[in-house]
Write an enzyme that holds these catalytic residues in place. Structure first.
Site, short mmCIF file in Angstrom:
data_model
loop_
_atom_site.label_atom_id
_atom_site.label_comp_id
_atom_site.label_asym_id
_atom_site.label_seq_id
_atom_site.Cartn_x
_atom_site.Cartn_y
_atom_site.Cartn_z
N ASP A 281 5.25 3.37 9.52
CA ASP A 281 4.94 4.62 8.81
C ASP A 281 6.06 5.65 9.01
O ASP A 281 6.74 5.65 10.03
CB ASP A 281 3.60 5.16 9.32
CG ASP A 281 2.98 6.17 8.36
OD1 ASP A 281 3.46 6.29 7.22
OD2 ASP A 281 2.02 6.84 8.77
N ASN B 78 -2.57 2.01 -0.96
CA ASN B 78 -1.27 2.53 -1.40
C ASN B 78 -1.06 2.52 -2.92
O ASN B 78 -0.14 3.15 -3.43
CB ASN B 78 -0.10 1.81 -0.70
CG ASN B 78 0.09 2.20 0.75
OD1 ASN B 78 0.51 1.41 1.58
ND2 ASN B 78 -0.24 3.45 1.10
C1 IPE Z 1 -0.31 2.81 6.15
O1 IPE Z 1 0.56 3.86 5.92
C2 IPE Z 1 0.08 1.61 5.38
C3 IPE Z 1 1.43 1.10 5.60
C4 IPE Z 1 2.24 1.38 6.58
C5 IPE Z 1 1.84 0.17 4.63
P1 IPE Z 1 0.14 5.09 5.01
O2 IPE Z 1 1.17 6.12 5.23
O3 IPE Z 1 -0.11 4.65 3.62
O4 IPE Z 1 -1.25 5.49 5.69
P2 IPE Z 1 -2.18 6.74 5.45
O5 IPE Z 1 -2.72 6.59 4.08
O6 IPE Z 1 -1.33 7.95 5.63
O7 IPE Z 1 -3.24 6.62 6.50
C1 IPE Z 2 5.42 3.88 5.18
O1 IPE Z 2 6.03 5.11 4.99
C2 IPE Z 2 5.74 2.90 4.09
C3 IPE Z 2 4.61 2.59 3.19
C4 IPE Z 2 3.39 2.99 3.32
C5 IPE Z 2 4.93 1.74 2.08
P1 IPE Z 2 5.35 6.22 4.10
O2 IPE Z 2 5.78 6.01 2.70
O3 IPE Z 2 3.89 6.25 4.34
O4 IPE Z 2 6.03 7.54 4.67
P2 IPE Z 2 5.32 8.93 4.97
O5 IPE Z 2 4.11 8.64 5.80
O6 IPE Z 2 4.98 9.52 3.66
O7 IPE Z 2 6.36 9.70 5.71
MG MG Z 3 2.65 7.28 5.58
#
Ligand code: IPE
Ligand code: IPE
Ligand code: MG
Length: 250
Positions: free
Chosen positions: A20, A68
């Site tokens: 993340d 997502n």
């Molecule tokens: C969780 O990350 C899923 C992945 C790392 C693929 P998100 O950034 O989407 O999670 P939430 O929605 O903030 O909890």
């Molecule tokens: C994790 O990084 C990758 C995926 C969930 C695909 P994020 O895209 O969630 O990055 P933040 O949480 O917005 O910084």
């Molecule tokens: Mg995230």
């Protein structure tokens, strides 16, 4: 003092990672979110390579959650393209290193082209005997359990099982990754302290490690730190990062 050599037995067998913080990492640099996702791929490579050197049995990386899809369509499109191109370029390397790649999740929502790419990557590496690399894509812990329960119900109505056969062990057999040990260590980067519907059943007894590091900055030292923390929690004998690194140099 004698320098204690750490046995690889003390290491986690199965590590799961919620990767993340790609978006925030890019934003801090004044770049678009996709820049963060691209740099996140480099962190995936580093993590797989370090885990392989340490002799970890399995690693499960959360790449795309079932939630997502709610992201802006442009970002979802970029993530799908990135997934496709990374599969194309990385699979040969994984194969050369004897690693087994599996993609875990409800693949039916992906394009036919991506589903074909996934199938060929999995079949190329299926007989490899090294670390198992699971990529969780369109995965959700609730989906995994729901899917297992549906199959179990089908087997009951087909007369293969009876309701009295339902036990924790039999449910576990219908879940994804049922052939792997449960997760010993969960790592989540970016400072968020939640599970986000990742593996629910398989995390029941995992040690949970949260680090403020954004995923694109996650490197060999970050993984060593997480594993050092794990070994000290589990075995409580005050191991040092150097001892984990000594295993890397073997
Ligand atoms: C969780 O990350 C899923 C992945 C790392 C693929 P998100 O950034 O989407 O999670 P939430 O929605 O903030 O909890
Ligand atoms: C994790 O990084 C990758 C995926 C969930 C695909 P994020 O895209 O969630 O990055 P933040 O949480 O917005 O910084
Ligand atoms: Mg995230």
């Amino acid at each position: 003092m004698q320098n204690l050599t750490l046995s690889s037995e003390a290491l986690p067998k199965h590590i799961a990672v919620i990767m993340d913080g790609n978006g925030r990492w890019a934003k801090e640099k004044g770049k678009p979110r996709v820049f963060g996702h691209k740099n996140g791929v480099k962190a995936v490579r580093r993590t797989i390579s370090t885990a392989t050197q340490l002799g970890i049995q399995a690693i499960t990386l959360f790449a795309f959650s079932s939630e997502n899809w709610r992201r802006p369509q442009d970002e979802v499109g970029v993530l799908m393209e990135l997934f496709f191109s990374v599969l194309t370029t990385e699979v040969k390397k994984l194969h050369k290193n004897n690693l087994r790649l599996r993609v875990i999740g409800d693949l039916s929502r992906f394009s036919k082209r991506l589903q074909d790419k996934i199938a060929s990557a999995e079949s190329l590496t299926e007989n490899n005997t090294g670390m198992v690399v699971n990529i969780a894509a369109n995965y959700g812990g609730k989906w995994d359990i729901t899917n297992a329960v549906r199959q179990l119900a089908e087997d009951i109505s087909g007369g293969i099982l009876s309701s009295s056969d339902i036990t924790e062990q039999s449910i576990a057999q219908y879940l994804t990754m049922s052939d792997l040990p449960d997760v010993d260590l969960l790592i989540r980067t970016s400072g968020e302290c939640r599970i986000s519907n990742f593996m629910l059943w398989q995390l029941a007894y995992a040690e949970l490690y949260f680090t403020p590091t954004y995923w694109p900055d996650f490197n060999e030292d970050s993984l060593v730190d997480a594993i050092t923390w794990y070994v000290n929690r589990e075995r409580r004998f005050g191991c040092t990062g150097e001892q984990i690194k000594a295993l890397l140099d073997k």
